[in-house]
Design an enzyme around this catalytic site. Structure first.
Site, PDB file in Angstrom:
ATOM      1  N   LYS A   1     -15.091 -78.312   6.945  1.00  0.00           N
ATOM      2  CA  LYS A   1     -15.354 -79.382   7.916  1.00  0.00           C
ATOM      3  C   LYS A   1     -16.601 -80.173   7.504  1.00  0.00           C
ATOM      4  O   LYS A   1     -16.586 -81.399   7.471  1.00  0.00           O
ATOM      5  CB  LYS A   1     -15.585 -78.801   9.326  1.00  0.00           C
TER       6      LYS A   1
ATOM      7  N   ARG B   1     -15.284 -76.857  20.395  1.00  0.00           N
ATOM      8  CA  ARG B   1     -14.978 -75.525  19.894  1.00  0.00           C
ATOM      9  C   ARG B   1     -14.342 -74.653  20.968  1.00  0.00           C
ATOM     10  O   ARG B   1     -13.992 -73.508  20.708  1.00  0.00           O
ATOM     11  CB  ARG B   1     -16.285 -74.887  19.496  1.00  0.00           C
TER      12      ARG B   1
ATOM     13  N   ARG C   1     -21.156 -68.907  -0.317  1.00  0.00           N
ATOM     14  CA  ARG C   1     -21.878 -70.158  -0.046  1.00  0.00           C
ATOM     15  C   ARG C   1     -23.392 -69.965  -0.146  1.00  0.00           C
ATOM     16  O   ARG C   1     -23.932 -68.981   0.339  1.00  0.00           O
ATOM     17  CB  ARG C   1     -21.524 -70.670   1.359  1.00  0.00           C
TER      18      ARG C   1
ATOM     19  N   ARG D   1     -26.725 -68.520   4.134  1.00  0.00           N
ATOM     20  CA  ARG D   1     -26.923 -68.893   5.541  1.00  0.00           C
ATOM     21  C   ARG D   1     -26.975 -67.597   6.349  1.00  0.00           C
ATOM     22  O   ARG D   1     -26.213 -66.684   6.063  1.00  0.00           O
ATOM     23  CB  ARG D   1     -25.777 -69.800   6.001  1.00  0.00           C
TER      24      ARG D   1
ATOM     25  N   ARG E   1     -17.327 -64.358  13.506  1.00  0.00           N
ATOM     26  CA  ARG E   1     -17.071 -65.796  13.683  1.00  0.00           C
ATOM     27  C   ARG E   1     -15.573 -66.087  13.623  1.00  0.00           C
ATOM     28  O   ARG E   1     -15.058 -66.939  14.368  1.00  0.00           O
ATOM     29  CB  ARG E   1     -17.818 -66.600  12.596  1.00  0.00           C
TER      30      ARG E   1
HETATM   31  P1  AP5 Z   1     -18.132 -76.032   4.577  1.00  0.00           P
HETATM   32  O1  AP5 Z   1     -17.812 -77.456   4.346  1.00  0.00           O
HETATM   33  O2  AP5 Z   1     -19.554 -75.637   4.742  1.00  0.00           O
HETATM   34  O3  AP5 Z   1     -17.215 -75.465   5.770  1.00  0.00           O
HETATM   35  P2  AP5 Z   1     -17.336 -75.590   7.333  1.00  0.00           P
HETATM   36  O4  AP5 Z   1     -15.968 -75.717   7.862  1.00  0.00           O
HETATM   37  O5  AP5 Z   1     -18.343 -76.626   7.693  1.00  0.00           O
HETATM   38  O6  AP5 Z   1     -17.868 -74.121   7.651  1.00  0.00           O
HETATM   39  P3  AP5 Z   1     -19.057 -73.634   8.568  1.00  0.00           P
HETATM   40  O7  AP5 Z   1     -19.353 -72.236   8.153  1.00  0.00           O
HETATM   41  O8  AP5 Z   1     -20.189 -74.590   8.597  1.00  0.00           O
HETATM   42  O9  AP5 Z   1     -18.336 -73.646   9.958  1.00  0.00           O
HETATM   43  P4  AP5 Z   1     -18.705 -73.000  11.264  1.00  0.00           P
HETATM   44  O10 AP5 Z   1     -17.821 -73.689  12.186  1.00  0.00           O
HETATM   45  O11 AP5 Z   1     -18.620 -71.518  11.277  1.00  0.00           O
HETATM   46  O12 AP5 Z   1     -20.296 -73.284  11.415  1.00  0.00           O
HETATM   47  P5  AP5 Z   1     -21.130 -74.316  12.248  1.00  0.00           P
HETATM   48  O13 AP5 Z   1     -22.313 -74.658  11.460  1.00  0.00           O
HETATM   49  O14 AP5 Z   1     -20.266 -75.383  12.778  1.00  0.00           O
HETATM   50  O15 AP5 Z   1     -17.503 -75.182   3.373  1.00  0.00           O
HETATM   51  C1  AP5 Z   1     -17.684 -73.769   3.298  1.00  0.00           C
HETATM   52  C2  AP5 Z   1     -17.874 -73.353   1.814  1.00  0.00           C
HETATM   53  O16 AP5 Z   1     -16.665 -73.609   1.109  1.00  0.00           O
HETATM   54  C3  AP5 Z   1     -18.960 -74.147   1.097  1.00  0.00           C
HETATM   55  O17 AP5 Z   1     -19.596 -73.324   0.171  1.00  0.00           O
HETATM   56  C4  AP5 Z   1     -18.175 -75.269   0.417  1.00  0.00           C
HETATM   57  O18 AP5 Z   1     -18.824 -75.751  -0.718  1.00  0.00           O
HETATM   58  C5  AP5 Z   1     -16.873 -74.575   0.081  1.00  0.00           C
HETATM   59  N1  AP5 Z   1     -15.720 -75.501   0.105  1.00  0.00           N
HETATM   60  C6  AP5 Z   1     -15.510 -76.560   0.942  1.00  0.00           C
HETATM   61  N2  AP5 Z   1     -14.318 -77.141   0.680  1.00  0.00           N
HETATM   62  C7  AP5 Z   1     -13.765 -76.428  -0.348  1.00  0.00           C
HETATM   63  C8  AP5 Z   1     -12.538 -76.525  -1.065  1.00  0.00           C
HETATM   64  N3  AP5 Z   1     -11.613 -77.476  -0.759  1.00  0.00           N
HETATM   65  N4  AP5 Z   1     -12.284 -75.626  -2.031  1.00  0.00           N
HETATM   66  C9  AP5 Z   1     -13.193 -74.657  -2.337  1.00  0.00           C
HETATM   67  N5  AP5 Z   1     -14.377 -74.501  -1.695  1.00  0.00           N
HETATM   68  C10 AP5 Z   1     -14.660 -75.380  -0.709  1.00  0.00           C
HETATM   69  O19 AP5 Z   1     -21.594 -73.437  13.495  1.00  0.00           O
HETATM   70  C11 AP5 Z   1     -22.504 -72.369  13.337  1.00  0.00           C
HETATM   71  C12 AP5 Z   1     -22.786 -71.708  14.676  1.00  0.00           C
HETATM   72  O20 AP5 Z   1     -23.403 -72.652  15.560  1.00  0.00           O
HETATM   73  C13 AP5 Z   1     -21.571 -71.208  15.453  1.00  0.00           C
HETATM   74  O21 AP5 Z   1     -21.163 -69.921  15.028  1.00  0.00           O
HETATM   75  C14 AP5 Z   1     -22.101 -71.217  16.877  1.00  0.00           C
HETATM   76  O22 AP5 Z   1     -22.934 -70.105  17.129  1.00  0.00           O
HETATM   77  C15 AP5 Z   1     -22.956 -72.468  16.902  1.00  0.00           C
HETATM   78  N6  AP5 Z   1     -22.194 -73.672  17.307  1.00  0.00           N
HETATM   79  C16 AP5 Z   1     -21.958 -74.783  16.552  1.00  0.00           C
HETATM   80  N7  AP5 Z   1     -21.205 -75.658  17.219  1.00  0.00           N
HETATM   81  C17 AP5 Z   1     -20.957 -75.109  18.420  1.00  0.00           C
HETATM   82  C18 AP5 Z   1     -20.195 -75.515  19.557  1.00  0.00           C
HETATM   83  N8  AP5 Z   1     -19.547 -76.699  19.573  1.00  0.00           N
HETATM   84  N9  AP5 Z   1     -20.138 -74.689  20.624  1.00  0.00           N
HETATM   85  C19 AP5 Z   1     -20.789 -73.509  20.630  1.00  0.00           C
HETATM   86  N10 AP5 Z   1     -21.500 -73.040  19.595  1.00  0.00           N
HETATM   87  C20 AP5 Z   1     -21.588 -73.840  18.491  1.00  0.00           C
HETATM   88 MG    MG Z   2     -20.257 -76.611   8.540  1.00  0.00          MG
END
Ligand code: AP5
Ligand code: MG
Length: 222
Positions: free
Chosen positions: A15, A90, A127, A162, A173
């Site tokens: 994402k 989410r 990552r 991270r 997660r």
């Molecule tokens: P990346 O692009 O970083 O993936 P992502 O989908 O952004 O994954 P996240 O881990 O950031 O998602 P998340 O939803 O768990 O975390 P968030 O920060 O939103 O890619 C991942 C890896 O794969 C990277 O190394 C990348 O280079 C690689 N990659 C990408 N595309 C690729 C491809 N096509 N092929 C190969 N490799 C690839 O949330 C974190 C925390 O914040 C949550 O757990 C929660 O506690 C809180 N939070 C955030 N938003 C909310 C909400 N709306 N409500 C409540 N709590 C929330």
């Molecule tokens: Mg992300």
């Protein structure tokens, strides 16, 4: 017409990677609730202090807190021309709150990035992100001289795992995703502006599919 986009998908789906590229190419803001929370943690604000423990357990921050943060961000003038939401909504409650916030705006386009779970675990466990600016190592890091001392290509900061990418927290997660976030796919699927793309291909391949789907959907809505 403003491009109001939601990137849905499980942890590690790409994402953030795709939202970043798309935001740059369309010159609209990427609104990532995860990034905003990590910035609040770093700045030591009250929300940040409370969010840190929740995030490090792999659980979700409360709907009201998150919805408040997003509302404030969407009210900024730059989001009037469009935006890309990454990591929000989410929960179904967040999606319903967002629908209310969207009153008077162009319709949401929702893209779900689908990736098998084994690949998600593989991606998240390998990552590396910059400790200082949060940039993903794959998106701009350079290896500095000396093994084990890789530095961020953007700011020179040290790369590290991270804090919620440890194996136990990744599994939590994914569990929380299946329970609280996957139902959103069914919430949005009936809309004519919902699309799913195959996220288990190269980042360039995903970007091309996303662009084609978004073009098809936004073209149809004009
Ligand atoms: P990346 O692009 O970083 O993936 P992502 O989908 O952004 O994954 P996240 O881990 O950031 O998602 P998340 O939803 O768990 O975390 P968030 O920060 O939103 O890619 C991942 C890896 O794969 C990277 O190394 C990348 O280079 C690689 N990659 C990408 N595309 C690729 C491809 N096509 N092929 C190969 N490799 C690839 O949330 C974190 C925390 O914040 C949550 O757990 C929660 O506690 C809180 N939070 C955030 N938003 C909310 C909400 N709306 N409500 C409540 N709590 C929330
Ligand atoms: Mg992300």
């Amino acid at each position: 017409m403003a491009l109001n986009l939601i990137m849905l998908g499980p942890p590690g789906a790409g994402k953030g990677t795709q939202a970043e590229r798309f935001a740059r190419s369309r010159a609209i803001p990427k609104i990532s609730t995860g990034d905003m929370l990590r910035e609040a943690v770093k700045a030591g604000t009250e929300i940040g202090l409370r969010a840190k423990a929740i995030m490090d357990r792999g659980e979700l921050v409360g709907d009201d807190v998150i919805t408040g943060i997003v509302k404030e961000r969407l009210d900024q003038p730059d989001a009037r021309r469009g935006f890309i939401l990454d990591g929000f909504p989410r929960t179904v409650a967040q999606a319903m709150a967002l629908d209310t916030l969207m009153n008077g705006r162009d319709p949401l386009i929702v893209v779900d990035i689908a990736v098998p779970e084994a690949e998600l675990v593989r991606r998240l466990s390998s990552r590396r992100v910059c400790r200082d600016c949060g940039t993903n190592a794959d998106a701009g890091a350079t290896a500095a001289a000396g093994a084990g001392d890789e530095r961020c290509g953007k700011c020179g900061g040290r790369l590290e795992q991270r804090s919620d990418d440890t194996e136990a927290v990744v599994l939590e997660r994914l569990k929380v995703y299946r329970r609280d976030t996957q139902p959103l796919v069914d919430y949005y699927r009936p809309r004519p502006t919902f699309r799913s793309v195959n996220g288990a291909q190269s980042a360039d391949g995903v970007a091309a599919d996303l662009a084609a789907e978004i073009e098809a959907v936004s073209g149809a809505g004009r």
